[in-house]
Scaffold this motif. Structure first.
Motif, PDB file in Angstrom:
ATOM      1  N   UNK A  24       0.846  -1.192   0.000  1.00 22.19           N
ATOM      2  CA  UNK A  24       0.000   0.000   0.000  1.00 22.19           C
ATOM      3  C   UNK A  24       0.882   1.243   0.000  1.00 22.19           C
ATOM      4  N   UNK A  25       0.506   2.231  -0.787  1.00 21.95           N
ATOM      5  CA  UNK A  25       1.252   3.479  -0.829  1.00 21.95           C
ATOM      6  C   UNK A  25       0.945   4.282   0.431  1.00 21.95           C
ATOM      7  N   UNK A  26       1.756   4.052   1.452  1.00 22.41           N
ATOM      8  CA  UNK A  26       1.549   4.646   2.769  1.00 22.41           C
ATOM      9  C   UNK A  26       1.438   6.164   2.699  1.00 22.41           C
ATOM     10  N   UNK A  27       2.273   6.780   1.880  1.00 26.83           N
ATOM     11  CA  UNK A  27       2.351   8.241   1.893  1.00 26.83           C
ATOM     12  C   UNK A  27       1.210   8.894   1.123  1.00 26.83           C
ATOM     13  N   UNK A  28       0.458   8.108   0.349  1.00 22.01           N
ATOM     14  CA  UNK A  28      -0.745   8.663  -0.264  1.00 22.01           C
ATOM     15  C   UNK A  28      -1.752   9.032   0.813  1.00 22.01           C
ATOM     16  N   UNK A  29      -1.809   8.225   1.867  1.00 23.84           N
ATOM     17  CA  UNK A  29      -2.690   8.532   3.001  1.00 23.84           C
ATOM     18  C   UNK A  29      -2.239   9.801   3.703  1.00 23.84           C
ATOM     19  N   UNK A  30      -0.929   9.953   3.860  1.00 23.13           N
ATOM     20  CA  UNK A  30      -0.375  11.153   4.494  1.00 23.13           C
ATOM     21  C   UNK A  30      -0.749  12.405   3.709  1.00 23.13           C
ATOM     22  N   UNK A  31      -0.607  12.345   2.392  1.00 19.21           N
ATOM     23  CA  UNK A  31      -0.963  13.487   1.546  1.00 19.21           C
ATOM     24  C   UNK A  31      -2.443  13.806   1.669  1.00 19.21           C
ATOM     25  N   UNK A  32      -3.277  12.758   1.711  1.00 22.86           N
ATOM     26  CA  UNK A  32      -4.709  12.968   1.836  1.00 22.86           C
ATOM     27  C   UNK A  32      -5.077  13.686   3.128  1.00 22.86           C
ATOM     28  N   UNK A  33      -4.438  13.293   4.242  1.00 22.45           N
ATOM     29  CA  UNK A  33      -4.705  13.955   5.521  1.00 22.45           C
ATOM     30  C   UNK A  33      -4.283  15.420   5.477  1.00 22.45           C
ATOM     31  N   UNK A  34      -3.117  15.684   4.890  1.00 19.18           N
ATOM     32  CA  UNK A  34      -2.625  17.056   4.818  1.00 19.18           C
ATOM     33  C   UNK A  34      -3.539  17.906   3.951  1.00 19.18           C
ATOM     34  N   UNK A  35      -3.965  17.383   2.819  1.00 24.98           N
ATOM     35  CA  UNK A  35      -4.837  18.147   1.922  1.00 24.98           C
ATOM     36  C   UNK A  35      -6.193  18.441   2.569  1.00 24.98           C
ATOM     37  N   UNK A  36      -6.692  17.479   3.342  1.00 29.53           N
ATOM     38  CA  UNK A  36      -7.957  17.705   4.035  1.00 29.53           C
ATOM     39  C   UNK A  36      -7.829  18.837   5.047  1.00 29.53           C
ATOM     40  N   UNK A  37      -6.701  18.893   5.719  1.00 27.66           N
ATOM     41  CA  UNK A  37      -6.469  19.962   6.701  1.00 27.66           C
ATOM     42  C   UNK A  37      -6.365  21.325   6.006  1.00 27.66           C
ATOM     43  N   UNK A  38      -5.686  21.334   4.868  1.00 30.46           N
ATOM     44  CA  UNK A  38      -5.560  22.580   4.097  1.00 30.46           C
ATOM     45  C   UNK A  38      -6.927  23.034   3.604  1.00 30.46           C
ATOM     46  N   UNK A  39      -7.749  22.082   3.150  1.00 31.85           N
ATOM     47  CA  UNK A  39      -9.080  22.406   2.640  1.00 31.85           C
ATOM     48  C   UNK A  39      -9.962  23.033   3.713  1.00 31.85           C
ATOM     49  N   UNK A  40      -9.647  22.753   4.974  1.00 34.91           N
ATOM     50  CA  UNK A  40     -10.401  23.344   6.079  1.00 34.91           C
ATOM     51  C   UNK A  40      -9.954  24.769   6.384  1.00 34.91           C
ATOM     52  N   UNK A  41      -8.949  25.252   5.632  1.00 34.07           N
ATOM     53  CA  UNK A  41      -8.512  26.623   5.791  1.00 34.07           C
ATOM     54  C   UNK A  41      -7.317  26.818   6.697  1.00 34.07           C
TER      55      UNK A  41
END
Length: 400
Positions: A24-41
């Protein structure tokens, strides 16, 4: 590995077993979490990445602009690449390390270093063979071994042994089955470097046991405190037992250009060229011309880049010291490897820093079992942002 289910086909499309084996591409999950936080402003400082943040030097870009209109480069290039690029990397290795390479027999052009690191397992390993893999280490080593259907044996990289593998700790049975091994210094993720004596020990171990060495030298240009990282190939006997993988991505900020090399053992280079004959028709000639210009032109940009990373390292570790986060300063690469407070796993700690400080770090467990207890930070933001990230973390009162 979880593969997506497709529902638009007239009949079930089943993935081949080799794809199911991929990690599993572990760091794809990391990017997803970071992008979600950014999307929250939130103002997120992303130190979890490994993507160079500086532009490609202007003279290299200009070389591509000059080469692009050449009709010669609009045709299929030679399958194994243009001779002038292989000659350029051979000259660079001779100038930097005193290593003599036959451009035609001991140099293979790659679609980025990652491609070669995956291909070499497919070239050399059969089902039931063993590959010795550093732990923690670059996850794409695992991908190549899995695609080959071979087995991995992990070599723990422990702080007590300067993050070098201990070959004497490997079981005789695993060593007997081993056909390939990966080493990587300056190291991702631990930021450790290796002395010449380590390479000598590795060459002896490989020769005694019939194991091909794959030296990942992606961060070879980035050494600190006036110490130039040692190349595996500059040690006696290296070409008899293995190859080194070099990339333009880190040295010249050419990550998106996808130019790398496999260098050394002529038999392994021949096999890599053979598998690539079935996948590719080499790189666009204009990119090859620009890469040659980078390798043969002034190297001031490389020295300036390393100096910048060293200044960032010093700023980061100075800030870490001020909040009581004690760690060994990076010896090379553009990473920092930092211990996690004992009450957290690496993933828990990374989530805490993201959710409470808006700082992204990479959990050590993503690099292997022995990575647990650490997080990796990239020196890929300005000194000001690195310092700000540490100051945010300091406000959580996790240290001291």
């Amino acid at each position: 590995m979880h593969l997506p289910t497709h529902t638009t086909s007239a009949f079930p499309i089943e993935a081949a077993d080799r794809l199911k084996r991929l990690p599993t591409q572990f760091f794809a999950t990391l990017v997803g979490k970071a992008n979600a936080r950014i999307a929250q402003g939130h103002d997120v400082i992303n130190l979890g990445q490994g993507n160079p943040d500086q532009p490609t030097p202007a003279h290299i870009v200009a070389a591509l602009q000059e080469a692009a209109p050449n009709p010669l480069y609009h045709k299929y290039p030679p399958f194994s690449g243009f001779g002038f690029l292989k000659e350029a990397i051979a000259k660079r290795y001779f100038d930097d390390y005193g290593v003599k390479l036959d451009p035609e027999k001991e140099v293979a052009i790659l679609f980025g270093g990652k491609t070669g690191l995956v291909e070499v397992s497919q070239c050399l390993l059969n089902a039931g063979d063993v590959c010795l893999v550093p732990d923690p280490g670059y996850p794409d080593y695992w991908s190549g071994v899995e695609l080959a259907g071979a087995d991995m044996v992990f070599m723990p990289l422990l702080e007590g042994n300067a993050f070098l593998p201990d070959y004497s700790a490997l079981s005789p049975g695993d060593v007997k089955r081993a056909k390939l091994m990966f080493i990587n210094y300056p190291n991702n993720p631990t930021a450790a470097t290796a002395p010449a004596s380590f390479y000598d020990d590795t060459i002896r171990f490989a020769a005694d046991n019939g194991i091909v060495v794959a030296s990942d030298f992606a961060y070879g240009a980035i050494g600190f405190d006036g110490k130039r990282p040692v190349s595996f190939l500059e040690r006696p006997g290296a070409k008899e037992v293995g190859v080194e993988f070099y990339t333009m991505s880190k040295t010249y900020n050419m990550a998106g250009w996808r130019v790398g090399f496999a260098l050394g053992n002529a038999d392994v280079v021949r096999l890599i060229n053979l598998i690539q004959d079935h996948y590719y028709v080499s790189l666009f000639g204009g990119i090859q011309a620009a890469a040659a210009a980078a390798l043969t032109g002034p190297q001031d940009c490389v020295r300036e880049l390393t100096s910048m990373y060293e200044s960032r390292r010093d700023a980061l570790f100075g800030a870490l010291s001020r909040i009581g986060w004690e760690a060994t300063p990076s010896a090379g690469s553009f990473f920092a490897w930092l211990p996690v407070p004992k009450r957290y796993t690496s993933a828990e700690f990374a989530d805490l820093l993201l959710n409470e400080a808006n700082v992204v770090v990479a959990p050590g467990i993503g690099f292997g079992t022995s990575g647990e207890g650490y997080v990796r930070l990239g020196l890929l933001s300005s000194e000001q942002r690195l310092t700000e990230a540490v100051e945010r973390i300091g406000k959580l009162n996790l240290f001291g």
